[in-house]
Motif scaffolding. Structure first.
Motif, PDB file in Angstrom:
ATOM      1  N   UNK A 110      66.285  54.176  43.024  1.00  0.00           N
ATOM      2  CA  UNK A 110      66.188  53.017  41.766  1.00  0.00           C
ATOM      3  C   UNK A 110      65.778  51.591  41.974  1.00  0.00           C
ATOM      4  N   UNK A 111      65.483  51.233  43.260  1.00  0.00           N
ATOM      5  CA  UNK A 111      65.096  49.907  43.839  1.00  0.00           C
ATOM      6  C   UNK A 111      63.800  49.869  43.738  1.00  0.00           C
ATOM      7  N   UNK A 112      63.304  48.342  43.660  1.00  0.00           N
ATOM      8  CA  UNK A 112      61.811  48.108  43.993  1.00  0.00           C
ATOM      9  C   UNK A 112      61.770  47.387  45.235  1.00  0.00           C
ATOM     10  N   UNK A 113      60.712  47.374  45.873  1.00  0.00           N
ATOM     11  CA  UNK A 113      60.370  46.507  47.121  1.00  0.00           C
ATOM     12  C   UNK A 113      59.040  45.919  47.152  1.00  0.00           C
ATOM     13  N   UNK A 114      59.296  44.525  47.258  1.00  0.00           N
ATOM     14  CA  UNK A 114      58.218  43.733  47.233  1.00  0.00           C
ATOM     15  C   UNK A 114      57.398  43.674  48.681  1.00  0.00           C
ATOM     16  N   UNK A 115      56.098  43.842  48.571  1.00  0.00           N
ATOM     17  CA  UNK A 115      55.318  43.774  49.908  1.00  0.00           C
ATOM     18  C   UNK A 115      54.184  42.647  49.759  1.00  0.00           C
ATOM     19  N   UNK A 116      53.636  42.150  50.762  1.00  0.00           N
ATOM     20  CA  UNK A 116      52.654  41.317  50.862  1.00  0.00           C
ATOM     21  C   UNK A 116      51.711  41.507  52.266  1.00  0.00           C
ATOM     22  N   UNK A 117      50.537  41.855  52.039  1.00  0.00           N
ATOM     23  CA  UNK A 117      49.473  42.220  52.743  1.00  0.00           C
ATOM     24  C   UNK A 117      48.609  41.047  52.936  1.00  0.00           C
ATOM     25  N   UNK A 118      48.349  40.393  54.176  1.00  0.00           N
ATOM     26  CA  UNK A 118      47.438  39.431  54.566  1.00  0.00           C
ATOM     27  C   UNK A 118      46.789  39.656  55.723  1.00  0.00           C
ATOM     28  N   UNK A 119      45.243  39.755  55.641  1.00  0.00           N
ATOM     29  CA  UNK A 119      44.520  40.221  56.858  1.00  0.00           C
ATOM     30  C   UNK A 119      43.179  39.370  56.606  1.00  0.00           C
ATOM     31  N   UNK A 120      42.435  39.332  57.824  1.00  0.00           N
ATOM     32  CA  UNK A 120      41.118  38.480  57.849  1.00  0.00           C
ATOM     33  C   UNK A 120      40.092  39.723  57.623  1.00  0.00           C
ATOM     34  N   UNK A 121      39.124  39.431  56.914  1.00  0.00           N
ATOM     35  CA  UNK A 121      37.961  40.256  56.714  1.00  0.00           C
ATOM     36  C   UNK A 121      36.649  39.720  57.398  1.00  0.00           C
ATOM     37  N   UNK A 122      36.197  40.612  58.346  1.00  0.00           N
ATOM     38  CA  UNK A 122      35.189  40.306  59.360  1.00  0.00           C
ATOM     39  C   UNK A 122      34.020  40.109  58.295  1.00  0.00           C
ATOM     40  N   UNK A 123      32.912  39.382  58.865  1.00  0.00           N
ATOM     41  CA  UNK A 123      31.955  38.839  58.041  1.00  0.00           C
ATOM     42  C   UNK A 123      31.018  40.006  57.966  1.00  0.00           C
ATOM     43  N   UNK A 124      30.535  39.929  56.639  1.00  0.00           N
ATOM     44  CA  UNK A 124      29.552  41.030  56.135  1.00  0.00           C
ATOM     45  C   UNK A 124      28.626  40.292  55.000  1.00  0.00           C
ATOM     46  N   UNK A 125      27.321  41.111  54.953  1.00  0.00           N
ATOM     47  CA  UNK A 125      26.218  40.466  54.244  1.00  0.00           C
ATOM     48  C   UNK A 125      26.354  40.766  52.747  1.00  0.00           C
ATOM     49  N   UNK A 126      26.024  39.883  51.862  1.00  0.00           N
ATOM     50  CA  UNK A 126      26.123  40.014  50.567  1.00  0.00           C
ATOM     51  C   UNK A 126      24.929  40.901  50.105  1.00  0.00           C
ATOM     52  N   UNK A 127      25.093  42.029  49.470  1.00  0.00           N
ATOM     53  CA  UNK A 127      24.164  42.947  49.072  1.00  0.00           C
ATOM     54  C   UNK A 127      23.188  42.444  47.956  1.00  0.00           C
ATOM     55  N   UNK A 128      21.880  42.840  48.024  1.00  0.00           N
ATOM     56  CA  UNK A 128      21.050  42.721  47.022  1.00  0.00           C
ATOM     57  C   UNK A 128      20.655  43.515  46.223  1.00  0.00           C
ATOM     58  N   UNK A 129      21.129  44.764  46.183  1.00  0.00           N
ATOM     59  CA  UNK A 129      20.868  46.111  45.688  1.00  0.00           C
ATOM     60  C   UNK A 129      21.677  45.755  44.121  1.00  0.00           C
ATOM     61  N   UNK A 130      20.861  46.739  43.097  1.00  0.00           N
ATOM     62  CA  UNK A 130      21.506  46.552  41.976  1.00  0.00           C
ATOM     63  C   UNK A 130      22.995  47.071  41.765  1.00  0.00           C
ATOM     64  N   UNK A 131      23.393  47.789  42.602  1.00  0.00           N
ATOM     65  CA  UNK A 131      24.773  48.286  42.804  1.00  0.00           C
ATOM     66  C   UNK A 131      25.753  47.586  43.519  1.00  0.00           C
ATOM     67  N   UNK A 132      25.354  46.391  44.000  1.00  0.00           N
ATOM     68  CA  UNK A 132      25.991  45.827  45.182  1.00  0.00           C
ATOM     69  C   UNK A 132      27.359  44.896  44.429  1.00  0.00           C
ATOM     70  N   UNK A 133      27.542  45.231  43.070  1.00  0.00           N
ATOM     71  CA  UNK A 133      28.774  44.425  42.332  1.00  0.00           C
ATOM     72  C   UNK A 133      28.518  42.596  42.745  1.00  0.00           C
ATOM     73  N   UNK A 134      27.411  42.216  42.803  1.00  0.00           N
ATOM     74  CA  UNK A 134      26.955  40.623  42.762  1.00  0.00           C
ATOM     75  C   UNK A 134      26.309  40.427  41.434  1.00  0.00           C
ATOM     76  N   UNK A 135      26.852  39.410  40.483  1.00  0.00           N
ATOM     77  CA  UNK A 135      26.350  39.136  39.631  1.00  0.00           C
ATOM     78  C   UNK A 135      26.122  37.916  39.313  1.00  0.00           C
ATOM     79  N   UNK A 136      25.179  37.199  38.490  1.00  0.00           N
ATOM     80  CA  UNK A 136      24.953  35.699  38.171  1.00  0.00           C
ATOM     81  C   UNK A 136      25.174  35.738  36.513  1.00  0.00           C
TER      82      UNK A 136
END
Length: 205
Positions: A110-136
């Protein structure tokens, strides 16, 4: 001369066996009723409370940042939930760009546990494809991304990118110290980020 009357031992043993069998069946039925009503195993619930990017930088169409996610895991069972080593995956345009291990642990009944996750993401290119989830210039509202902190309701915000976080916790609950049941909890979130400054515009889980 009349011989003394003796009770046949076979009938007595048979009656005792019948009574014992009925009692055991009744006990099993009671245990099953209790198991499937009071102690029925339930999957834990994961709720994502906040998503932050403490650091964010874009250079030559390449992005790198630090990802932080704060979640709460509720154990609805009447017994403790023991979870194994799990992972948090971060995806962009369908490809994994980061992950973090979640150590094994236990959450009491019956308990609730709180968790925090923090980590560095390695560099990656921003995709230019239509499905890249980059919008203007999209328009975000509370209905679009779940009302997360920093949502600009009804205002255009410039170039954005979308990442996805997936967390899965697998473990077990042991009912009455006899029955072991496999349970798991999952949560997936889409996070909208402003490319200009790395602010989290909102997230939907």
């Amino acid at each position: 001369m009349t011989k003394p009357h003796r009770t046949p031992s076979g009938r007595t043993n048979l009656a005792s066996c019948i009574v014992a069998t009925i009692f055991l069946l009744f006990l099993v039925i009671i245990i099953l009723i209790v198991f499937f009503t009071v102690f029925k195993p339930k999957d834990p619930k994961i709720s994502v409370n906040a998503v932050q990017l403490p650091s964010f930088a874009v250079s030559n169409n390449t992005v790198n940042f630090t990802f932080s996610q704060y979640v709460s895991v509720k154990n609805p069972n009447r017994v403790s939930f023991s979870h194994y080593d799990s992972t948090l995956h971060l995806l962009y345009s369908g490809s994994q760009v980061g992950f973090m291990f979640i150590p094994a642990g236990k959450i009491d009944a019956g308990q609730t546990q709180y968790m925090a996750a923090t980590f560095a993401v390695q560099s990656f290119p921003l995709s230019s494809s239509p499905d890249a989830a980059v919008n203007v210039g999209p328009t975000f509202s509370n209905g679009g991304f779940g009302g997360g902190p920093g949502v600009n309701s009804g205002f255009r915000v410039g170039p954005t990118m979308e990442i996805e976080s997936r967390i899965q916790m697998v473990g077990r609950v042991r009912v009455l110290h006899i029955f072991t049941h496999h349970v798991e909890a999952k949560a997936g979130c889409r996070v909208a980020i402003a490319v200009s400054d790395g602010s989290v515009l909102g997230f939907h889980c």
